[in-house]
Design a protein around this motif. Structure first.
Motif, PDB file in Angstrom:
ATOM      1  N   SER A  34       0.835  -1.206   0.000  1.00 38.17           N
ATOM      2  CA  SER A  34       0.000   0.000   0.000  1.00 38.17           C
ATOM      3  C   SER A  34       0.868   1.254   0.000  1.00 38.17           C
ATOM      4  O   SER A  34       0.529   2.257  -0.631  1.00 38.17           O
ATOM      5  N   VAL A  35       2.012   1.193   0.697  1.00 31.26           N
ATOM      6  CA  VAL A  35       2.936   2.330   0.723  1.00 31.26           C
ATOM      7  C   VAL A  35       3.604   2.492  -0.641  1.00 31.26           C
ATOM      8  O   VAL A  35       3.781   3.613  -1.137  1.00 31.26           O
ATOM      9  N   VAL A  36       3.975   1.373  -1.251  1.00 30.32           N
ATOM     10  CA  VAL A  36       4.592   1.421  -2.581  1.00 30.32           C
ATOM     11  C   VAL A  36       3.653   2.094  -3.578  1.00 30.32           C
ATOM     12  O   VAL A  36       4.055   2.969  -4.353  1.00 30.32           O
ATOM     13  N   ILE A  37       2.384   1.706  -3.562  1.00 31.60           N
ATOM     14  CA  ILE A  37       1.416   2.272  -4.512  1.00 31.60           C
ATOM     15  C   ILE A  37       1.162   3.742  -4.218  1.00 31.60           C
ATOM     16  O   ILE A  37       1.157   4.584  -5.127  1.00 31.60           O
ATOM     17  N   GLU A  38       0.961   4.086  -2.952  1.00 31.05           N
ATOM     18  CA  GLU A  38       0.636   5.471  -2.607  1.00 31.05           C
ATOM     19  C   GLU A  38       1.769   6.428  -2.940  1.00 31.05           C
ATOM     20  O   GLU A  38       1.533   7.609  -3.229  1.00 31.05           O
TER      21      GLU A  38
END
Length: 740
Positions: free
Chosen positions: A561-565
C-alpha cells in the motif's frame, strides 16, 4: 523441415475464379514467426536464389472462448505502438517528425491522431506455414553487365530472361544472369531491387517510376567499379549516359517533397533510399512481444476508465485499506455480474430460515442457520466472488486516477491486479505449482525417506530464510503468449542515424492476407518458472535503513500500500534512472523505486543462478516484477519444447543454487570500481540481454543486495545498505526456534 517448390491453384472464396497461390515452406513456428515472417528476405541453402516471405491463408485462432487472451494481445500491441510513437516523436532534430513516419496505417489513425488497434484489421494466426516469392526481381548478366528488372513473378514468367545478350539485335554472347544481391532500403519500411529506374513526383503530386532513360532507351548496364556502392554506375545502352546508384523512397517522397517545396527544413537525405547487400547486412527486424496469460477477465477489464471505482475497491481490499461487508442486495448484484447467480438461492434460503426461526423464538436453530449463511458469505469473500466496500485512502484514489498516464509496464496498480490473478490461477493451485520448501517426489532426491525429507525441508527453509525469501515455488506450466505483429527496416529501434542525421524508423505491419487483414502470428506456450516472494518485514527494514520508510504500515495495511501510494511514474524508457552524471540527476529514492530496484536486482541474480546450474542461456529467460506484492517471476521464454531444465536444476543442485544466492563473492564484479562507479550493474555481473530484461537493464544495482554506492540516478547518494545485510541482522535478533 520441408518446402513445397511449386505453386498450387484453387478457387477464390465465394467465386469460381482461379487464383495462383505462392509456394509454401514449413519451418518451426518460432522461425516462421520471426526470421521467415512476411517481409523478410532470405536465400536458400548454398546462397542460390533470394526470396521474400509473403503471408498465406490459414485457419484463424478462435479466441471466442478465451477473450481475455485476445484482449491481452491487443493491449500489449497498443502499448508497444504507443511507446514506439512516444520515443520516435522525441527525436530532436531541425526538421519535424510526423506520426505517419513512425507507425503504419494499421496501427495509427491519422484523423484522431492516436494509436488505434481495430480487431477487424487483423487476423490472429498460428505460424504453421509461410509463402515465398522470388525477390528482388532484378538480374544482371555477369558477362556484359546488362540489367533486367521485372515488376512481378508473373511478369518474369511472361517474359523470361533471354539466353543470349547483345546489342542492335545481334547475339554476341551467352547470358550469365545472376540475381542482384544488393537492394535499396529505407527506414520508412520500403525495400526495392537495385533498379536503374527512379521514382519521381509530377506536378499533380503523383509518385510514379519512370521505366526508361531520357533518350527513350529501356536498357541499362550496371558497371561495378570496386566494392563501394558509391563507385557503381548504371549506364544507358542507348545514349551511354551514367546514373548513380540511388533511389527515392516513394512513401517519403510523397510525404516530404511538398514540405520541402514549402521551405520546411527537410533534406533529400531523408527521402533517398540506401543500397545494402542483404547477404552482409540485415534488412528485416521483426517486432514481437510476450506476456503471461491470465484467465480472469478482470485483469484487463478493471484497467478501463469506466471501472475506476471497482479498481479502487479491489486494490484497497488486496492491500488492507479496510472496508465493510457488502449488504445482501450488494452481494446478489455482484454474484449476478460475475455469472454466479446460481449461488444466491442457497444463501437466501439460509437467511430466510434464520429469520423464520427467530420469529418462532427458536434462537438456537436460528443461530445455526445464521452461522451457515455467514460461512457461505466468508467463502465468497475469500474466493473474490463478492467484495467488501473498501475504504481507500486519498492517496490511493489519486494514484488510480493518475495511472492512465503511467507507463503500463511499471504500473504497480496493474501489476498487483495481475499478481492477484497469478496467485489464484497458478501459485495457490497445488496442481499448478510446487512449494520448494516441501519434499515433492519429482523435485527432491531425498523423497521417500522420512528422515532425509525432514533434513531437506529444514535445510531449504533455512537457506531461503538466509536469502530473505518468504516463499519460493516452481510453477510447472506458466501460460505464456509470444506474438509477432510487424517489422522494421534499417534499425530495430524507433530511431536510426544516417549521414549524421537522426531519422524516424517506421513500424510496419505485416503485408496483408488475401482477405486484406494483417496477420498477427501467435505462439501459445507453457514453460516452467520460479515464483519468489520476499519477506515483508525484511523489505520494510531495508526501506527504513535506506531512508524511504520512516514508519512501517500497521496491519491490515500491507507494505505494498505504501509502494502504490508513493509511486511516481517511471516513464516509458526509465529516463530518470539512466543518468550518467550529477548534472542530470532528477530523481530521489522513494519506496516505489527502492522496492523495484531490490526486486529487479534479485530477479536478475536468480536468473544468473538458474543459468549456471540448469544449462539455460540467460537470453532464454525473462522476468515479471510485482513491486507492490514484493514478488517476481523468473520464467523460461523459449518457444521450443520445455525439457524441464528448471525442475531438474532444483532436484539436482538446489543446495548449490541456494548457496549461490547468498554468497557475497557471487555478487562481486570483474570490472571492480568501474562497475560501482557506473551504478553497480554491468554485463560482467547482474545484467542480462536487453531483449530479456523487462526494464532494459535500468533500475539495477548489486548494492541493493550487498550494500555499496548508491545508483547514479539517486539524488541522495547516501550508500545503500544491502538486503542481505538487513536479513542477516534480523536473523541474529530472532529466537533460534523461529529461524527458518
Amino acid at each position: 523441415m520441408s518446402d513445397e517448390g511449386s505453386a498450387t491453384t484453387g478457387g477464390s472464396r465465394g467465386t469460381g475464379a482461379v487464383r495462383t497461390y505462392p509456394p509454401t515452406m514449413t519451418r518451426s513456428q518460432p522461425q516462421l514467426a520471426t526470421a521467415y515472417a512476411p517481409g523478410s528476405m532470405f536465400t536458400w541453402e548454398g546462397g542460390k536464389g533470394a526470396c521474400l516471405s509473403v503471408p498465406i491463408d490459414g485457419p484463424a485462432i478462435d479466441f471466442s472462448a478465451r477473450p481475455t487472451r485476445r484482449d491481452q494481445i491487443v493491449e500489449n500491441l497498443e502499448e508497444y505502438c504507443q511507446n514506439w510513437l512516444a520515443r520516435g516523436m522525441a527525436i530532436n532534430r531541425p526538421a519535424p517528425v510526423y506520426e505517419v513516419q513512425l507507425l503504419d496505417s494499421c496501427f495509427y489513425n491519422p484523423v484522431r491522431r492516436s494509436v488505434e488497434i481495430a480487431l477487424d484489421r487483423f487476423e490472429f494466426m498460428r505460424p504453421e506455414r509461410m509463402g515465398y516469392l522470388p525477390g528482388p526481381l532484378v538480374y544482371r548478366c555477369d558477362t556484359c553487365g546488362k540489367v533486367k528488372e521485372y515488376i512481378s513473378p508473373a511478369h518474369q514468367v511472361a517474359e523470361p530472361l533471354s539466353h543470349r545478350c547483345g546489342q542492335d539485335g545481334a547475339d554476341t554472347h551467352e547470358s550469365r544472369w545472376r540475381q542482384l544481391d544488393v537492394v535499396y532500403v529505407h527506414w520508412s519500411g520500403g525495400l526495392e531491387g537495385l533498379s536503374p529506374f527512379r521514382y519521381t513526383a509530377d506536378q499533380a503530386g503523383e509518385v510514379r517510376k519512370i521505366p526508361r532513360c531520357q533518350c527513350g532507351s529501356e536498357e541499362f548496364e550496371l558497371i561495378k567499379q570496386g566494392n563501394q556502392f558509391s563507385r557503381w554506375r548504371f549506364r544507358c545502352t542507348g545514349c551511354r549516359a551514367e546514373r548513380e546508384v540511388y533511389q527515392t523512397d516513394p512513401f517519403s517522397l510523397n510525404l516530404l517533397k511538398p514540405r520541402i517545396d514549402q521551405q520546411v527544413p527537410h533534406e533529400w537525405s531523408e527521402i533517398n533510399m540506401i543500397p545494402i547487400s542483404y547477404r552482409a547486412s540485415p534488412v528485416f527486424y521483426v517486432q514481437a512481444a510476450r506476456f503471461i496469460v491470465y484467465n480472469d477477465q478482470n485483469v484487463v477489464a478493471l484497467m478501463k476508465p469506466s471501472r475506476r471505482d471497482e479498481l479502487i475497491s479491489k486494490v484497497a481490499t488486496l492491500h488492507g485499506f479496510g472496508g465493510v461487508d457488502p449488504t445482501d442486495d450488494e452481494m446478489r448484484e455482484q454474484l449476478q455480474q460475475g455469472g454466479r447467480a446460481a449461488l444466491w438461492p442457497g444463501y437466501k434460503a439460509m437467511r430466510d430460515q434464520e429469520d423464520a426461526m427467530r420469529a418462532a423464538g427458536n434462537l438456537q436453530l436460528a443461530d445455526v442457520f445464521g452461522e451457515s449463511a455467514r460461512l457461505m458469505r466468508e467463502g465468497w469473500l475469500q474466493s473474490d466472488f463478492v467484495r467488501r466496500t473498501a475504504q481507500a485512502s486519498a492517496a490511493l484514489i489519486e494514484r488510480v486516477h493518475e495511472r492512465l498516464n503511467y507507463a503500463r509496464r511499471y504500473d504497480p496498480i496493474r501489476s498487483t491486479i495481475e499478481h492477484d490473478a497469478l496467485r489464484r490461477e497458478r501459485i495457490d493451485a497445488t496442481a499448478a505449482s510446487a512449494d520448494l520448501r516441501r519434499a515433492h517426489p519429482d523435485l527432491c532426491a531425498e523423497h521417500g525417506i522420512e528422515e532425509l525429507e525432514r533434513a531437506y525441508e529444514a535445510r531449504v527453509a533455512d537457506d531461503l530464510d538466509r536469502a530473505g525469501i518468504a516463499e519460493a515455488r516452481l510453477v510447472r506450466n506458466l501460460d505464456m503468449v509470444e506474438f509477432s505483429f510487424g517489422f522494421t527496416r534499417v534499425s530495430a529501434t524507433p530511431e536510426t542515424v544516417q549521414k549524421d542525421r537522426r531519422m524516424p524508423v517506421r513500424l510496419m505491419g505485416f503485408p496483408p492476407l488475401p482477405n486484406h487483414k494483417r496477420p498477427i502470428y501467435v505462439i501459445e506456450q507453457q514453460n516452467e518458472a520460479i515464483y519468489v516472494r520476499l519477506q515483508a518485514d525484511a523489505v520494510a527494514e531495508f526501506l527504513r535503513r535506506n531512508g524511504v520508510l520512516p514508519v512501517a504500515p500497521t496491519a491490515p495495511r500491507t507494505l505494498g500500500s505504501v509502494v502504490i501510494e508513493n509511486y511516481r511514474d517511471f516513464g516509458l524508457f526509465l529516463r530518470d534512472f539512466g543518468v550518467r552524471d550529477e548534472a542530470s540527476r532528477v530523481r530521489s529514492r522513494d519506496p516505489a523505486s527502492a522496492t523495484y530496484l531490490l526486486l529487479h536486482t534479485m530477479a536478475h541474480h536468480v536468473m544468473h543462478g538458474v543459468a549456471r546450474f540448469s544449462g539455460l542461456d540467460l537470453g532464454s529467460m525473462s522476468e515479471a516484477i510485482f513491486p507492490a506484492d514484493l514478488a517476481f517471476v523468473v520464467h523460461r521464454r523459449g518457444m521450443t519444447e520445455d525439457l524441464g531444465n528448471i525442475s531438474s536444476m532444483w532436484r539436482d543442485h538446489n543446495g548449490a543454487f541456494l548457496n549461490y544466492l547468498v554468497a557475497r563473492r557471487e555478487l562481486r564484479c570483474g570490472s571492480g570500481t568501474l562497475c560501482d562507479h557506473r551504478g553497480g550493474a554491468c554485463p560482467a555481473c547482474v545484467m542480462i540481454p536487453e531483449t530479456s530484461c523487462i526494464a532494459g537493464n535500468q533500475l539495477l544495482s548489486r548494492a541493493a543486495l550487498v550494500g555499496g554506492r548508491a545508483p547514479l540516478w539517486d539524488m541522495d547518494q547516501t550508500p545503500l545498505q544491502g538486503y542481505f545485510e538487513v536479513v542477516r541482522d534480523l536473523r541474529a535478533t530472532r529466537p533460534t526456534s523461529d529461524t527458518g
